[in-house]
Design an enzyme around this catalytic site. Structure first.
Site, PDB file in Angstrom:
ATOM      1  N   ASP A   5       0.835  -1.195   0.000  1.00 22.98           N
ATOM      2  CA  ASP A   5       0.000   0.000   0.000  1.00 22.98           C
ATOM      3  C   ASP A   5       0.877   1.255   0.000  1.00 22.98           C
ATOM      4  OD1 ASP A   5      -2.174  -1.670   0.232  1.00 22.98           O
ATOM      5  OD2 ASP A   5      -2.233  -1.530   2.429  1.00 22.98           O
TER       6      ASP A   5
HETATM    7  N1  URA Z   1      -1.319  -6.083   3.564  1.00 19.60           N
HETATM    8  C1  URA Z   1      -1.752  -4.822   3.711  1.00 19.60           C
HETATM    9  O1  URA Z   1      -2.775  -4.577   4.345  1.00 19.60           O
HETATM   10  N2  URA Z   1      -1.036  -3.835   3.175  1.00 19.60           N
HETATM   11  C2  URA Z   1       0.115  -4.030   2.493  1.00 19.60           C
HETATM   12  O2  URA Z   1       0.739  -3.060   2.029  1.00 19.60           O
HETATM   13  C3  URA Z   1       0.566  -5.352   2.347  1.00 19.60           C
HETATM   14  C4  URA Z   1      -0.171  -6.375   2.898  1.00 19.60           C
END
Ligand code: URA
Length: 242
Positions: A105
């Site tokens: 993310d």
């Molecule tokens: N899970 C998440 O919630 N965010 C990420 O960036 C990677 C795995």
């Protein structure tokens, strides 16, 4: 068999930026056909056996990089709204068709693989690949008792989607944890943590397929995967499909 400058050849192989290439050549860490060459402007054939610290550094058809992704960057190749991780690469690598093999993310950090090899990318991101990914997370209130069981039984997310069994290893104060997953649903770690009764404040990916983020990489830095690391990821996905 184009002839090119040694510093350009090493940077084009994805091992480092052009200015770092000059430094490592001057430091005597580069060999061409087994002999040390310390002049960055020396010319050689693009298919010569060039090595940096013993690792093959000649031009390669496909590139495999590990990056320490900083927060604030999107793990996609293009987006008009925010900078992508490709903005962290030097121009000679931005032209090499690299894409992230898996997503983090925008606010997440840590190990992101980038490659121009579509098969390798597929191995890493395919829902069937089952490659293990490890995350370090910090949460806004302690993981409740029983959260480990919820993760290991396969948490059910807010939309009713069921996750595969995963592993949660909280720290003694339960305000941080390591999470081990074998799939990659959208915001999966954050949503599993919500299902367990807490909220992720910080998330960093530590490893993919047994390959750990190089502790020498500051946020925003990258390096080429070694041959051994690339092979380990391929072997893990092969073993899971036997
Ligand atoms: N899970 C998440 O919630 N965010 C990420 O960036 C990677 C795995």
């Amino acid at each position: 068999m184009p002839v090119m400058r040694l510093d350009k050849l090493i940077a084009g192989a994805g091992l480092c930026t052009r200015s770092e290439a000059k430094k490592v050549i001057r430091a005597g860490r580069v060999t061409v056909e087994g002999k040390a060459v310390t002049d960055p402007a020396a010319h050689c054939d693009s298919d010569s056996d060039v090595r940096l610290d013993g690792e093959r550094a000649s031009w390669q058809e496909y590139l495999y990089l590990m990056m320490n992704k900083p927060a604030g960057y999107l793990s996609v190749t293009e987006d008009p709204r925010a900078p992508t991780v490709l903005a962290l690469l030097p121009p000679e690598l931005r032209r090499r068709n690299l894409s992230p093999a898996g997503r983090l993310d925008k606010d997440s950090e840590g190990l992101l693989l980038l490659t121009s090899d579509g098969d390798f990318c597929h191995r890493v991101i395919s829902p069937k690949s089952g490659i293990e990914k490890e995350y370090y997370i910090e949460v806004d209130r302690p993981f409740p008792e029983g959260a480990e069981t919820l993760f290991s039984a396969g948490a059910v997310l807010e939309d009713g989607e069921a996750c595969l069994p995963a592993r949660l290893v909280p720290a003694p104060d339960r305000m941080s944890a390591r999470v081990f997953l074998r799939e990659g649903k959208y915001h999966q770690v954050k949503r599993m943590s919500i299902a367990a009764g807490t909220k992720v404040k910080y998330l960093k990916r530590l490893s993919v397929g047994g390959v750990e983020l190089d502790p020498g990489l500051a946020p925003g830095q990258f390096r080429a995967l070694t041959e051994e690391e690339r092979r380990r990821i391929c072997e893990e996905s092969d073993n899971l499909h036997k």
